[in-house]
Motif scaffolding. Structure first.
Motif, PDB file in Angstrom:
ATOM      1  N   MET A   1       0.840  -1.182   0.000  1.00 56.68           N
ATOM      2  CA  MET A   1       0.000   0.000   0.000  1.00 56.68           C
ATOM      3  C   MET A   1       0.883   1.243   0.000  1.00 56.68           C
ATOM      4  SD  MET A   1      -2.810   1.274   2.805  1.00 56.68           S
ATOM      5  CE  MET A   1      -1.700   1.694   4.113  1.00 56.68           C
ATOM      6  N   ALA A   3       0.981   5.370   0.575  1.00 55.99           N
ATOM      7  CA  ALA A   3       0.196   6.389   1.284  1.00 55.99           C
ATOM      8  C   ALA A   3       0.979   7.689   1.342  1.00 55.99           C
ATOM      9  CB  ALA A   3      -0.134   5.915   2.687  1.00 55.99           C
ATOM     10  N   GLU A  26      -2.764   9.215   4.394  1.00 52.10           N
ATOM     11  CA  GLU A  26      -3.917   9.292   3.506  1.00 52.10           C
ATOM     12  C   GLU A  26      -3.656   8.359   2.340  1.00 52.10           C
ATOM     13  OE1 GLU A  26      -5.989  10.104   0.008  1.00 52.10           O
ATOM     14  OE2 GLU A  26      -3.956  10.850   0.179  1.00 52.10           O
ATOM     15  N   SER A  27      -4.604   7.467   2.100  1.00 49.43           N
ATOM     16  CA  SER A  27      -4.503   6.555   0.969  1.00 49.43           C
ATOM     17  C   SER A  27      -5.904   6.281   0.455  1.00 49.43           C
ATOM     18  CB  SER A  27      -3.837   5.244   1.402  1.00 49.43           C
ATOM     19  OG  SER A  27      -3.719   4.363   0.313  1.00 49.43           O
ATOM     20  N   MET A  28      -6.092   6.436  -0.841  1.00 50.24           N
ATOM     21  CA  MET A  28      -7.391   6.202  -1.477  1.00 50.24           C
ATOM     22  C   MET A  28      -8.504   6.978  -0.759  1.00 50.24           C
ATOM     23  SD  MET A  28      -7.041   2.196  -2.615  1.00 50.24           S
ATOM     24  CE  MET A  28      -7.275   1.584  -0.970  1.00 50.24           C
ATOM     25  N   LYS A  29      -8.218   8.217  -0.388  1.00 48.85           N
ATOM     26  CA  LYS A  29      -9.152   9.133   0.268  1.00 48.85           C
ATOM     27  C   LYS A  29      -9.585   8.678   1.657  1.00 48.85           C
ATOM     28  CE  LYS A  29     -10.716  11.076  -4.023  1.00 48.85           C
ATOM     29  NZ  LYS A  29     -11.789  11.577  -4.817  1.00 48.85           N
TER      30      LYS A  29
END
Length: 63
Positions: A1, A3, A26-29
């Motif tokens: 992942m 971020a 923050e990752s993928m909102k």
């Protein structure tokens, strides 16, 4: 992942307790808090706001 470091909540020299939030990613909102797993003092902070990190990257050293 992958971020982004959205917010850094601690600084080098700060005392933290188990369960304190160190940074917010923050990752993928989605906002993902990174929590201290031990009590101690932040001796090294390896990230800054806006950095892009991946799973397994070192965020902070707590002694």
């Amino acid at each position: 992942m992958v971020a982004n470091v959205w917010k850094v909540l601690v600084a080098q020299g700060d005392t933290v307790e188990d369960g304190d939030t160190l940074v917010i990613l923050e990752s993928m909102k989605m906002e993902i808090p990174v929590i201290a797993e031990d009590d101690g003092v932040i001796t090294e902070l390896k990230v800054a706001e806006g950095d892009v990190i991946q799973e397994g990257d070192l965020i902070a050293v707590i002694d």
